[in-house]
Write a protein that holds these residues in place. Structure first.
Motif, PDB file in Angstrom:
ATOM      1  N   GLN A 195      39.692 -68.796  84.464  1.00 34.79           N
ATOM      2  CA  GLN A 195      40.870 -68.539  83.913  1.00 34.79           C
ATOM      3  C   GLN A 195      41.038 -69.596  82.551  1.00 34.79           C
ATOM      4  OE1 GLN A 195      40.174 -69.280  86.961  1.00 34.79           O
ATOM      5  NE2 GLN A 195      41.464 -68.132  88.340  1.00 34.79           N
ATOM      6  N   LEU A 196      40.574 -70.819  82.530  1.00 38.44           N
ATOM      7  CA  LEU A 196      40.482 -71.315  81.278  1.00 38.44           C
ATOM      8  C   LEU A 196      39.588 -70.974  80.070  1.00 38.44           C
ATOM      9  CD1 LEU A 196      40.437 -75.156  82.613  1.00 38.44           C
ATOM     10  CD2 LEU A 196      42.212 -74.031  81.810  1.00 38.44           C
ATOM     11  N   LEU A 197      38.420 -70.409  80.559  1.00 36.81           N
ATOM     12  CA  LEU A 197      37.539 -69.595  79.872  1.00 36.81           C
ATOM     13  C   LEU A 197      38.154 -68.324  79.208  1.00 36.81           C
ATOM     14  CD1 LEU A 197      34.749 -70.005  78.424  1.00 36.81           C
ATOM     15  CD2 LEU A 197      33.864 -68.549  80.400  1.00 36.81           C
ATOM     16  N   TYR A 198      38.821 -67.637  79.932  1.00 33.57           N
ATOM     17  CA  TYR A 198      39.600 -66.335  79.527  1.00 33.57           C
ATOM     18  C   TYR A 198      40.642 -66.753  78.505  1.00 33.57           C
ATOM     19  CZ  TYR A 198      41.190 -61.621  80.085  1.00 33.57           C
ATOM     20  OH  TYR A 198      41.438 -60.410  79.882  1.00 33.57           O
ATOM     21  N   SER A 209      46.347 -59.672  81.321  1.00 30.84           N
ATOM     22  CA  SER A 209      45.945 -59.386  82.446  1.00 30.84           C
ATOM     23  C   SER A 209      46.760 -60.072  83.621  1.00 30.84           C
ATOM     24  CB  SER A 209      44.485 -59.673  82.490  1.00 30.84           C
ATOM     25  OG  SER A 209      44.678 -61.054  82.390  1.00 30.84           O
ATOM     26  N   GLY A 210      47.800 -60.814  83.129  1.00 28.41           N
ATOM     27  CA  GLY A 210      48.626 -61.203  84.234  1.00 28.41           C
ATOM     28  C   GLY A 210      48.351 -62.830  84.526  1.00 28.41           C
ATOM     29  N   LEU A 211      47.545 -63.359  83.674  1.00 35.32           N
ATOM     30  CA  LEU A 211      47.290 -65.155  83.718  1.00 35.32           C
ATOM     31  C   LEU A 211      48.564 -65.452  83.236  1.00 35.32           C
ATOM     32  CD1 LEU A 211      43.440 -65.677  82.942  1.00 35.32           C
ATOM     33  CD2 LEU A 211      44.769 -65.590  85.169  1.00 35.32           C
ATOM     34  N   SER A 212      49.182 -66.605  83.677  1.00 34.61           N
ATOM     35  CA  SER A 212      50.117 -67.420  83.093  1.00 34.61           C
ATOM     36  C   SER A 212      49.505 -68.155  81.983  1.00 34.61           C
ATOM     37  CB  SER A 212      50.684 -68.367  84.182  1.00 34.61           C
ATOM     38  OG  SER A 212      51.714 -69.108  83.623  1.00 34.61           O
ATOM     39  N   ILE A 219      47.693 -77.344  82.214  1.00 32.95           N
ATOM     40  CA  ILE A 219      46.673 -77.799  82.802  1.00 32.95           C
ATOM     41  C   ILE A 219      45.653 -78.417  81.772  1.00 32.95           C
ATOM     42  CG2 ILE A 219      44.794 -77.215  84.265  1.00 32.95           C
ATOM     43  CD1 ILE A 219      46.296 -75.276  85.672  1.00 32.95           C
ATOM     44  N   MET A 220      45.298 -77.696  80.702  1.00 29.54           N
ATOM     45  CA  MET A 220      44.464 -78.175  79.917  1.00 29.54           C
ATOM     46  C   MET A 220      44.918 -79.600  78.890  1.00 29.54           C
ATOM     47  SD  MET A 220      41.316 -78.134  78.161  1.00 29.54           S
ATOM     48  CE  MET A 220      40.988 -76.975  79.361  1.00 29.54           C
ATOM     49  N   VAL A 221      45.907 -79.716  78.586  1.00 22.76           N
ATOM     50  CA  VAL A 221      46.346 -80.818  77.976  1.00 22.76           C
ATOM     51  C   VAL A 221      46.490 -81.843  78.816  1.00 22.76           C
ATOM     52  CG1 VAL A 221      47.713 -79.551  75.852  1.00 22.76           C
ATOM     53  CG2 VAL A 221      48.845 -79.985  78.222  1.00 22.76           C
TER      54      VAL A 221
END
Length: 344
Positions: A195-198, A209-212, A219-221
């Protein structure tokens, strides 16, 4: 028994399994030191410093690879300065009300709040990320310096280790806290890697595609905040962002894919950490600065290697202009002219 002593005892009880691991690690390095005769392996604080450095050498480029590809390399600086404010909060509370909490724990809390603020400011004001980072950076550093100036009597000496890093101040408790942060960062990245890669390479498509996207940005920060606080022990606030960026930049010179870049950046970071700690010990220099200089030196070598790799590849590939069209036609199965785009 004071409240501070009770809190410290409760924290030590929670971290006791990690203390056992630290003792086993120290025993192992002492044995290696006896076999090799390396002086730096004869001291307990060096055992903890090496372990902390190895952990930082993994989690910093692990998160930094995502940040660099998202053009968020400077977020490390912003969160480092707010982590400094967190340290100042911890030292201030310990001095004023004898709270007895580790400054690294308050740094984790404040840095994670700052990470969320960076995202919140960008989302609610439509400001660019660099604007929100600049606001949080200046606010965090201002808060830290204000708290230090209010209670300057006992803080100015101890705060230097957080600004510049210090191998000898890596305690068993702070090393155990880093191991917890290490497990959290690696575990979260392992679960959310795809998900992070996308989101990193195509935020719009990820949202469709529906990812938040906003959730994964948070999450990353927050993971970045954890890495910054962990690395601050040996790198200091001023240099901590370098380990998020420099090894990743070096890996990008010689890697051909995202996964390869991530793995190579970890290897380069580990080399920089081990070289920097060894050189700083024997030269009597500040570890953080030497580690960064080692990382920059490795980056220069990676740039040279990348240029040589490109030059060799260009020599091995024939120039299209040197191919004779008539000869190509003779080699074609039909014996006629090779079709071109204009033949249609």
């Amino acid at each position: 028994m004071t409240a501070a002593a009770l809190q410290a005892g409760a924290l030590d009880a929670l971290l006791s399994p990690l203390y056992w691991f630290l003792d086993a690690w120290s025993t192992l390095l002492s044995w290696v030191g006896e076999l090799t005769g390396l002086g730096l392996l004869q001291y307990g604080f060096m055992h903890r410093a090496i372990l902390v450095g190895l952990c930082v050498g993994i989690i910093a480029p692990l998160i930094g690879t995502f940040l660099v590809h998202r053009q968020l390399a400077l977020i490390g600086d912003a969160l480092a300065h707010t982590a400094f404010a967190g340290v100042a909060v911890g030292l201030f509370l310990n001095a004023v009300i004898d709270l007895g909490v580790s400054p690294y724990l308050t740094a984790v809390v404040v840095a994670m709040i700052a990470a969320l603020l960076i995202e919140l400011i960008s989302e609610t004001t439509d400001a660019y990320n660099d604007v929100s980072m600049a606001i949080v950076l200046s606010t965090g550093f201002a808060l830290g310096t204000t708290l230090i100036s209010i209670n300057a009597g006992g803080l100015t000496v101890s705060v230097d280790q957080y600004l510049f890093g210090n191998l000898s101040t890596v305690t068993s408790q702070s090393a155990a806290i880093l191991l917890v942060l290490f497990a959290v960062v690696v575990g979260v990245v392992a679960v959310t890697r795809n998900q992070l890669l996308y989101v990193t390479f195509d935020e719009t498509a990820a949202e469709v595609s529906g990812l938040s996207v906003s959730w994964y940005n948070r999450i990353m920060v927050m993971l970045t905040a954890l890495v910054v606080v962990g690395a601050m022990q040996i790198m200091g606030v001023i240099l901590v962002a370098a380990m998020l960026v420099v090894p990743v930049a070096g890996a990008a010179q010689i890697s051909r894919s995202f996964t390869e870049s991530l793995l190579v950046s970890v290897v380069l970071a580990e080399l920089a950490v081990l070289l920097g700690i060894a050189i700083s010990y024997y030269a009597g220099a500040t570890a953080g600065g030497v580690v960064v200089l080692a990382a920059v030196g490795i980056y220069v070598l990676a740039v040279v290697a990348g240029k040589l790799q490109t030059a060799v590849g260009e020599e091995a590939t024939p120039e299209m202009g040197s191919i004779d069209a008539g000869a190509a036609a003779e080699r074609s199965p039909s014996g006629g002219q090779v079709p071109t785009d204009d033949a249609d």
